[in-house]
Design an enzyme around this catalytic site. Structure first.
Site, short mmCIF file in Angstrom:
data_model
loop_
_atom_site.label_atom_id
_atom_site.label_comp_id
_atom_site.label_asym_id
_atom_site.label_seq_id
_atom_site.Cartn_x
_atom_site.Cartn_y
_atom_site.Cartn_z
N CYS A 45 29.77 65.78 27.59
CA CYS A 45 30.58 64.80 26.85
C CYS A 45 31.56 64.09 27.78
O CYS A 45 31.78 62.87 27.66
CB CYS A 45 31.34 65.48 25.71
C1 BEZ Z 1 28.54 69.37 26.71
O1 BEZ Z 1 29.08 68.29 26.42
O2 BEZ Z 1 28.47 69.75 27.86
C2 BEZ Z 1 27.91 70.19 25.64
C3 BEZ Z 1 28.48 70.24 24.37
C4 BEZ Z 1 27.89 71.02 23.40
C5 BEZ Z 1 26.74 71.75 23.69
C6 BEZ Z 1 26.17 71.66 24.96
C7 BEZ Z 1 26.77 70.88 25.94
#
Ligand code: BEZ
Length: 212
Positions: A45
């Site tokens: 994210c």
């Molecule tokens: C991420 O943004 O890294 C992420 C968020 C939720 C699940 C897996 C990855």
């Protein structure tokens, strides 16, 4: 209920990192990219929001505004903003919606319980100036989106709105396009120039990308 292409984009009023926003008022006259991410302070994210900030100039050129959403609270969004700027190299320059009560996530069907928990998956809605939904994408939590593709599809939507053409597989701006099936070959030659229409099949006619 799922949102389909051509639907009116539901309106909402929410708290964001840029203050309270009425979505339709905020985007008035613009295209919008409304996209969800699962969680603040997570690696994928952080790269996605940083990339979006770095594309501000590209979005502005195309009359597009970006707005992100997650179920995390506004205090988390504000605390995370510094990391997004640090990692992406550009300060956060678009609003992030705080959706702890799931108003926007539910309206846009962004929570897919089979994906693990009650946070949002990586949804994208491209919405035109008339508030019509023109493209949807859904990515799993573990896969970051390709923002070049989001820009590419905006270019394709804006081009095909203005000229009777469609874009082929893997089209990139400036490359040849397909004459719309709604246009006869004779009409296409009259519109684009007799020497500018190449008929490969009666239903597949190429023409250089028109200037619009
Ligand atoms: C991420 O943004 O890294 C992420 C968020 C939720 C699940 C897996 C990855």
């Amino acid at each position: 209920m799922a949102i389909r292409l051509g639907d009116q984009a539901p309106n909402f009023t929410v708290e964001t990192t840029d203050g309270t926003i009425d979505f339709h008022d905020w985007k008035s006259g613009s295209w919008a990219v409304l996209f969800s991410h699962p969680k603040d302070f997570t690696p994928v994210c952080t790269t996605e929001l940083g990339r979006t900030a770095s594309l501000k100039g590209e979005f502005t050129k195309r009359n597009v505004k970006a707005i992100a959403v997650s179920v995390d609270p506004i205090s988390d969004h504000k605390a995370w903003a510094g990391d997004i700027g640090e990692v992406g190299g550009v300060d956060l320059n678009f609003p992030i919606i705080a959706d702890p009560d799931r108003t926007v996530s539910s309206l846009y069907d962004m929570i897919h319980p089979g994906e693990g928990d009650t946070s949002t998956v990586r949804s994208v809605f491209i919405i035109d100036p008339a508030n019509k939904v023109r493209l949807t994408l859904t990515y799993p939590k573990s896969v970051g989106r390709n923002f070049d593709e989001i820009i590419r599809v905006i270019d394709a939507l804006q081009l095909t709105d203005l000229a009777p053409v469609a874009t082929p597989a893997d089209w990139t701006p400036g490359s040849k396009v397909i004459v719309s099936p709604t246009l006869s070959t004779d009409d296409a030659k009259a519109k684009f120039g007799a020497d500018k229409v190449e008929e490969v099949k009666p239903y597949l006619r190429w023409t250089p990308q028109p200037t619009v």
